[in-house]
Design an enzyme around this catalytic site. Structure first.
Site, PDB file in Angstrom:
ATOM      1  CB  ALA A  50     117.927  18.337  43.707  1.00 62.41           C
ATOM      2  CG  ASP A 238     113.913  18.887  43.565  1.00 64.56           C
ATOM      3  OD1 ASP A 238     113.080  19.082  42.353  1.00 64.56           O
ATOM      4  OD2 ASP A 238     114.612  19.624  43.985  1.00 64.56           O
ATOM      5  CG  ASN A 248     111.177  18.214  38.855  1.00 67.52           C
ATOM      6  OD1 ASN A 248     112.195  18.422  39.400  1.00 67.52           O
ATOM      7  ND2 ASN A 248     110.675  18.871  37.937  1.00 67.52           N
TER       8      ASN A 248
HETATM    9  O1  MRU Z   1     112.840  24.970  43.750  1.00 67.52           O
HETATM   10  P1  MRU Z   1     114.186  24.603  42.959  1.00 67.52           P
HETATM   11  O2  MRU Z   1     114.452  25.720  41.676  1.00 67.52           O
HETATM   12  O3  MRU Z   1     115.244  24.237  43.651  1.00 67.52           O
HETATM   13  O4  MRU Z   1     113.618  23.328  42.140  1.00 67.52           O
HETATM   14  C1  MRU Z   1     114.318  22.694  41.291  1.00 67.52           C
HETATM   15  C2  MRU Z   1     113.754  21.563  40.442  1.00 67.52           C
HETATM   16  O5  MRU Z   1     112.483  21.339  40.648  1.00 67.52           O
HETATM   17  C3  MRU Z   1     114.586  20.862  39.457  1.00 67.52           C
HETATM   18  O6  MRU Z   1     113.887  20.394  38.518  1.00 67.52           O
HETATM   19  C4  MRU Z   1     115.386  19.711  40.259  1.00 67.52           C
HETATM   20  O7  MRU Z   1     116.215  20.251  41.157  1.00 67.52           O
HETATM   21  C5  MRU Z   1     116.466  19.131  39.358  1.00 67.52           C
HETATM   22  S1  MRU Z   1     117.831  20.208  38.959  1.00 67.52           S
HETATM   23  C6  MRU Z   1     118.874  19.306  38.146  1.00 67.52           C
END
Ligand code: MRU
Length: 346
Positions: A50, A238, A248
């Site tokens: 995110a 997220d 998330n």
């Molecule tokens: O699909 P992604 O890899 O972008 O998903 C990321 C996540 O779900 C993370 O846990 C979230 O973005 C937190 S990152 C600090």
């Protein structure tokens, strides 16, 4: 706290990023001055997580500004608003993307009379978002590490590390801070099907710094918890609603249910820019990604019948009663979240 991982950087009119799809096999950096190339990098998940998506989108708008050649301020603003619109279509779930784009939009819509002035302000705002993210992540690490005891084993899901942010990470910033302050901790990383962010990215990040990490498949979480092998769970987020619902990576909800069943504290760790004080649960859009991510391993090995029906939601939602605390740079919110989150945001 030490980390030398630079997932994304502004290089005076160009952006350089680490292509996380190539990890852990290759450390491939991509450089481009084309905002469309950067938007595609978000869609394909070369850049993911995110906060990293938010920073990348801000840099994308800055690229369009830095490389604009005209001198009509009205046209320039229209171009930048179109670029903002383009980035808003890259991924729907992480609120940091829209938070960063809103900040960029506010600058674009301010009262500038020359393209030069606006260009400078747009680039400055993007750099500010980048620098703030690094600073906030360090503070999150300090705040959250108080929850970790010497000897703890921390289970984490997906990758909420440096590779998901402008640097340091969120859940992994907490782990880093605890480790570098001398606590002898261990990490269990779930592989995180289908895109394997845990197996590829969390493991790579932690092993690079010598922080002990053990990889398990997603289906092993119940077993390791039932054996008493997990002290606490720390995951990223997220989008966090003011009700305390945590959106998330898919699989987070399953881990939270198991943690609740086994009396293991479950913490979500995120900057306040991940808190969405406006949306209701029914407003949250869960990204549905390409079915081939499930049918194949990273676009290659086919592991099922080629035309089988597939569901591929990229995120899930953990309800507030399963969340022991939400760690942010402004402190730790605990239940009841509908009171403590607005309090934290004041
Ligand atoms: O699909 P992604 O890899 O972008 O998903 C990321 C996540 O779900 C993370 O846990 C979230 O973005 C937190 S990152 C600090």
């Amino acid at each position: 706290m030490v980390t030398h991982i630079k997932p994304i950087e502004w290089l005076d009119g160009r952006v350089r990023w680490l292509n996380t799809l190539k990890l852990p096999w290759d450390e491939e950096y991509v450089e481009s001055s084309d905002y469309e190339r950067l938007a595609r990098a978000i869609e394909t998940m070369e850049i993911r997580g995110a906060p990293a998506i938010g920073v990348a989108a801000a840099f994308g708008v800055a690229l369009a500004a830095a490389n604009y050649e005209g001198n009509n301020i009205t046209d320039f603003k229209l171009v930048l608003l179109r670029v903002i619109e383009r980035f808003s279509k890259t991924r729907p779930t992480a609120v940091n993307l829209f938070w960063a784009l809103d900040r960029m939009k506010r600058v674009v819509q301010s009262n500038y009379h020359s393209t030069e002035e606006l260009r400078e302000s747009v680039v400055a705002e993007a750099l500010k978002i980048y620098e703030e993210d690094i600073r906030v992540n360090k503070v999150i690490g300090e705040v959250g590490s108080k929850l970790i005891n010497d000897g703890d084993t921390i289970l984490t899901h997906c990758n909420a590390g440096a590779l998901a942010t402008a640097g340091y990470g969120t859940a992994l910033s907490v782990v880093r801070e605890a480790w570098y302050s001398g606590k002898k901790i261990k990490v269990i990383a779930t592989e995180t099907r289908p895109m394997l962010q845990g197996a590829r990215l969390t493991v790579w990040e932690l092993m690079k710094e010598g922080i002990p990490v053990t990889l398990i498949s997603d289906s092993m979480v119940g077993y390791v918890m039932s054996k008493g092998l997990v002290s606490k769970v720390f995951v990223g987020a997220d989008r966090i609603l003011s009700s305390g619902h945590v959106v998330n990576k898919i699989g987070t909800y399953t881990i939270a249910v198991l943690a609740h069943h086994h009396n293991v504290p479950f913490y979500a760790v995120a900057p306040t820019s991940t808190i969405d004080p406006v949306s209701k649960l029914s407003d949250v859009v869960i990204e549905e990604r390409n079915p081939d991510e499930v049918r194949r391993i990273l676009g290659k090995l086919l592991i099922t019948v080629p035309d089988v029906d597939v569901m591929n939601p990229a995120f899930d939602i953990t309800p507030p009663h399963l969340v022991s605390g939400i760690v942010t740079e402004k402190g730790i919110a605990t239940q009841p979240y509908d009171k403590t989150i607005p309090e934290l945001l004041k």
